[in-house]
Design a protein around this motif. Structure first.
Motif, mmCIF file in Angstrom:
data_model
loop_
_atom_site.group_PDB
_atom_site.id
_atom_site.type_symbol
_atom_site.label_atom_id
_atom_site.label_comp_id
_atom_site.label_asym_id
_atom_site.label_seq_id
_atom_site.Cartn_x
_atom_site.Cartn_y
_atom_site.Cartn_z
ATOM 1 N N SER A 118 0.751 1.872 -8.926
ATOM 2 C CA SER A 118 1.029 0.324 -9.536
ATOM 3 C C SER A 118 2.051 -0.512 -8.642
ATOM 4 O O SER A 118 1.775 -1.585 -8.217
ATOM 5 C CB SER A 118 1.650 0.567 -10.760
ATOM 6 O OG SER A 118 0.920 1.036 -11.743
ATOM 7 N N ALA A 119 3.051 0.081 -7.797
ATOM 8 C CA ALA A 119 3.942 -0.514 -6.902
ATOM 9 C C ALA A 119 3.132 -0.834 -5.754
ATOM 10 O O ALA A 119 3.092 -1.709 -5.391
ATOM 11 C CB ALA A 119 5.122 0.346 -6.861
ATOM 12 N N ALA A 120 2.382 0.041 -5.338
ATOM 13 C CA ALA A 120 1.544 -0.204 -4.326
ATOM 14 C C ALA A 120 0.721 -1.281 -4.270
ATOM 15 O O ALA A 120 0.294 -2.326 -3.406
ATOM 16 C CB ALA A 120 1.000 1.164 -3.648
ATOM 17 N N GLY A 151 0.770 -1.060 -0.005
ATOM 18 C CA GLY A 151 -0.002 0.179 -0.076
ATOM 19 C C GLY A 151 0.921 1.102 0.107
ATOM 20 O O GLY A 151 2.005 1.242 -0.391
ATOM 21 N N MET A 152 0.339 2.393 0.025
ATOM 22 C CA MET A 152 0.874 3.524 0.165
ATOM 23 C C MET A 152 0.641 4.611 1.432
ATOM 24 O O MET A 152 -0.623 4.809 1.584
ATOM 25 C CB MET A 152 0.603 4.340 -1.302
ATOM 26 C CG MET A 152 1.374 5.604 -1.376
ATOM 27 S SD MET A 152 1.402 6.274 -3.122
ATOM 28 C CE MET A 152 -0.345 6.598 -3.423
ATOM 29 N N VAL A 167 4.840 1.700 -0.163
ATOM 30 C CA VAL A 167 5.401 3.038 -0.911
ATOM 31 C C VAL A 167 5.134 4.104 0.220
ATOM 32 O O VAL A 167 3.974 4.254 0.636
ATOM 33 C CB VAL A 167 4.679 3.197 -2.166
ATOM 34 C CG1 VAL A 167 5.191 4.536 -2.566
ATOM 35 C CG2 VAL A 167 4.906 2.138 -3.160
ATOM 36 N N ILE A 168 6.210 4.927 0.478
ATOM 37 C CA ILE A 168 5.801 6.153 1.059
ATOM 38 C C ILE A 168 6.480 7.270 0.343
ATOM 39 O O ILE A 168 7.680 7.301 -0.352
ATOM 40 C CB ILE A 168 7.072 6.038 2.271
ATOM 41 C CG1 ILE A 168 6.663 4.894 3.286
ATOM 42 C CG2 ILE A 168 6.884 7.586 3.326
ATOM 43 C CD1 ILE A 168 7.611 4.748 4.621
ATOM 44 N N ARG A 203 -9.677 6.099 -8.898
ATOM 45 C CA ARG A 203 -10.356 6.095 -7.698
ATOM 46 C C ARG A 203 -10.543 4.566 -7.059
ATOM 47 O O ARG A 203 -10.115 4.572 -5.880
ATOM 48 C CB ARG A 203 -11.580 6.590 -7.786
ATOM 49 C CG ARG A 203 -11.647 8.125 -8.202
ATOM 50 C CD ARG A 203 -13.034 8.701 -7.756
ATOM 51 N NE ARG A 203 -13.278 10.097 -8.506
ATOM 52 C CZ ARG A 203 -13.441 10.335 -9.779
ATOM 53 N NH1 ARG A 203 -13.947 9.497 -10.744
ATOM 54 N NH2 ARG A 203 -13.408 11.635 -10.019
ATOM 55 N N THR A 204 -10.664 3.514 -7.979
ATOM 56 C CA THR A 204 -10.682 2.400 -7.513
ATOM 57 C C THR A 204 -9.177 1.938 -6.776
ATOM 58 O O THR A 204 -9.087 1.110 -5.925
ATOM 59 C CB THR A 204 -11.141 1.217 -8.624
ATOM 60 O OG1 THR A 204 -12.376 1.741 -8.999
ATOM 61 C CG2 THR A 204 -11.330 -0.175 -7.951
ATOM 62 N N MET A 205 -8.377 2.072 -7.633
ATOM 63 C CA MET A 205 -7.155 1.647 -7.385
ATOM 64 C C MET A 205 -6.446 2.155 -6.111
ATOM 65 O O MET A 205 -5.890 1.769 -4.937
ATOM 66 C CB MET A 205 -5.921 1.879 -8.315
ATOM 67 C CG MET A 205 -6.153 1.273 -9.786
ATOM 68 S SD MET A 205 -4.896 1.895 -11.015
ATOM 69 C CE MET A 205 -3.330 1.689 -10.195
ATOM 70 N N LEU A 206 -6.917 3.742 -5.897
ATOM 71 C CA LEU A 206 -6.538 4.486 -4.827
ATOM 72 C C LEU A 206 -7.239 3.941 -3.480
ATOM 73 O O LEU A 206 -6.679 3.981 -2.472
ATOM 74 C CB LEU A 206 -6.618 6.015 -5.047
ATOM 75 C CG LEU A 206 -5.990 6.842 -4.131
ATOM 76 C CD1 LEU A 206 -4.546 6.753 -4.184
ATOM 77 C CD2 LEU A 206 -6.642 8.395 -4.451
#
Length: 524
Positions: free
Chosen positions: A393-395, A301-302, A401-402, A430-433
């Protein structure tokens, strides 16, 4: 679009002048193509945050120079051509096609295909040869000497002459460097966070958030230039001469580490240096609440740290990375511009990369990071669409991810992340976030009431199921009420945090009022 020769002239000039990368140009031209050629390339570069209006004006002027040189050579070719006898039945003369490109011209920008003019920029001249005066009707005629396609040296501005030449700089001496180091020692001794060296004014230092003079005499233009140049090596001086500005980090033995920005302005060469402690800070040293430590326990996550410039975002991120480094056994990869806090490998393996020194851009480093087996990726700044997209994408793909972002509260942070994408992609984003965002930390630094320094005020948003649904449904305005009532989950509203600082006597009501979003918060 990946072929450089197929790119518009304005975009290739931006890449040559190092305003953008080729990857960013490819992304913008792809976006322009998706939108049917509108808006113009220059405006898209501004909208995406890759350049500003001043840089756009500079690009337009450079493009005009390239086109003018090309037209002059075409005109010269037509003027020098031997005269042809006129035929009364001949057709009007037409502009002649350029000669086939030779290997020397293969890499030259095609001045015959410039980008469309951008609103607010100088009008762009057509790059084709000017029409030749019409003769009486005759058969088509072709001048025997064809216009020459400009070579790269002719078509592209020379980098050293874009802003200045390194030879124009004054040569610093050992005494200049010692004077520069004395300024830094004095600033650190006074507890300064920033040091300003400007020609025509005394050295200024920032203590407790306020600028104050560190001397009585104004710096001479040549003296200031030599002092600042004494901190740079030859390659850095060349970059500064070519670009007019430079970001670097330096460690001065016995004094400390500084993040520095050198730049030209109307009076001469200026420099601003920010002091960075030798060791990464802890949450306690920064005066941050211990509840932030739970944001380092995520494995996917991020987490985004936000706030205005100078509010301590980099320090907060460094404290979180340091906590992970001390408590987990993983691979941490940081991407910064430049590297600020140096993290030695403790329990974790830590690799730090600097943009422009170790990699071309944040986006390129992030693409490479996905093949470098990181568990934690720390990003110095989410500054463009491609970087934000790769970070998400990485998250999503199992990394933690920070990152930092220049926004002033949690809701605007979410809206900024979504709004960076084209409208037709925002529902998907929005869905990804909603699935990958774990927390948003928004902070300010407020001067203490006793003048002894500054104290942080934090807004913290924990993305639980309710917040996730609001992000997905584009109802972020309702997150405000969740921040007000989510104290048991570690949430806090910025206005409430500021009000608590006033009630505890750490901050004056007058200072707090400058940072409140709701002016009635103090009375609550």
């Amino acid at each position: 679009m990946s072929n450089a020769k197929s790119m518009p002239l304005l975009g290739r000039l931006a890449v040559h002048l190092k305003m953008i990368t080729m990857d960013q140009l490819v992304e913008v031209t792809r976006l322009q193509s998706q939108q049917g050629g509108e808006p113009r390339l220059g405006q898209l570069l501004v909208d995406q945050g890759y350049i500003d209006q001043a840089q756009l004006a500079k690009l337009a002027a450079a493009q005009q120079q390239v086109i003018a040189k090309h037209r002059a050579k075409q005109n010269k070719g037509l003027v020098d051509a031997p005269p042809k006898p006129r035929n009364e039945d001949a057709a009007p003369l037409r502009a002649v096609e350029p000669a086939p490109e030779t290997p020397a011209a293969e890499s030259a920008p095609e001045a015959a295909t410039p980008a469309a003019p951008t609103p607010g920029a100088a009008p762009q001249a057509e790059p084709t040869a000017p029409p030749v005066a019409e003769a009486p009707p005759a058969k088509p005629a072709t001048p025997s000497k064809k216009p020459v396609t400009p070579t790269r040296a002719q078509a592209e501005p020379d980098e050293d002459s874009a802003i200045g030449r390194v030879e124009d700089f004054a040569e610093p001496s050992a005494s200049d460097r010692e004077a520069f180091l004395d300024v830094l020692r004095d600033a650190v001794g006074r507890g300064a966070s920033d040091v300003h060296l400007h020609p025509g004014s005394p050295v200024q230092i920032r203590v407790g958030g306020c600028l104050q003079p560190a001397g009585s005499s104004a710096l001479d233009t040549q003296v200031a230039e030599r002092m600042l140049l004494s901190a740079l090596d030859d390659s850095q001086r060349r970059m500064l001469a070519a670009r007019g500005e430079l970001d670097v980090c330096h460690t001065f033995e016995g004094i400390g580490r500084f993040r520095a920005n050198f730049y030209r302005e109307q009076r001469g060469l200026d420099g601003v240096l920010r002091y960075i402690s030798a060791e990464p800070p802890t949450l306690e040293q920064l005066g941050l609440p211990a509840r932030l430590a739970k944001f380092t326990t995520y494995h996917q996550g991020m987490v985004v740290v936000t706030g205005p410039s100078g509010c301590g975002k980099s320090s907060t991120m460094a404290a979180l990375v340091n906590l992970i480094n001390e408590e987990r056994r993983e691979h941490i990869l940081t991407i910064e511009d430049p590297i600020e806090y140096v993290h030695p490998s403790k329990r974790c393996l830590v690799n730090q990369r600097s943009v422009n020194l170790h990699t071309e851009s944040f986006a390129r480093a992030l693409r490479g990071a996905l093949r470098e087996d990181p568990d934690v990726i720390a990003i110095g700044e989410l500054r463009d669409l491609e970087t934000i997209s790769l970070a998400l994408s990485a998250a999503e793909t199992g990394h933690f991810v920070i990152a930092t972002l220049h926004t002033d509260n949690s809701i605007r942070t979410i809206n900024r992340l979504v709004g960076s994408f084209p409208a037709d992609q925002q529902d998907q984003v929005r869905t990804m976030l909603s699935e990958s965002l774990r927390a948003v930390i928004s902070q300010r630094l407020l001067p203490k009431a006793d003048g002894s320094g500054r104290v942080p005020a934090l807004e913290t948003l924990v993305v639980n199921r309710a917040v996730s649904n609001l992000i997905r449904e584009n109802k972020t305005f309702q997150i405000h009420s969740i921040l007000q009532t989510g104290g048991s989950q570690g949430m806090a509203l910025l206005d409430n945090a500021i009000r608590e600082l006033v009630q505890s006597g750490d901050v004056t009501a007058e200072e707090a009022a400058r940072h409140l979003e709701d002016g009635k918060a103090l009375a609550a």
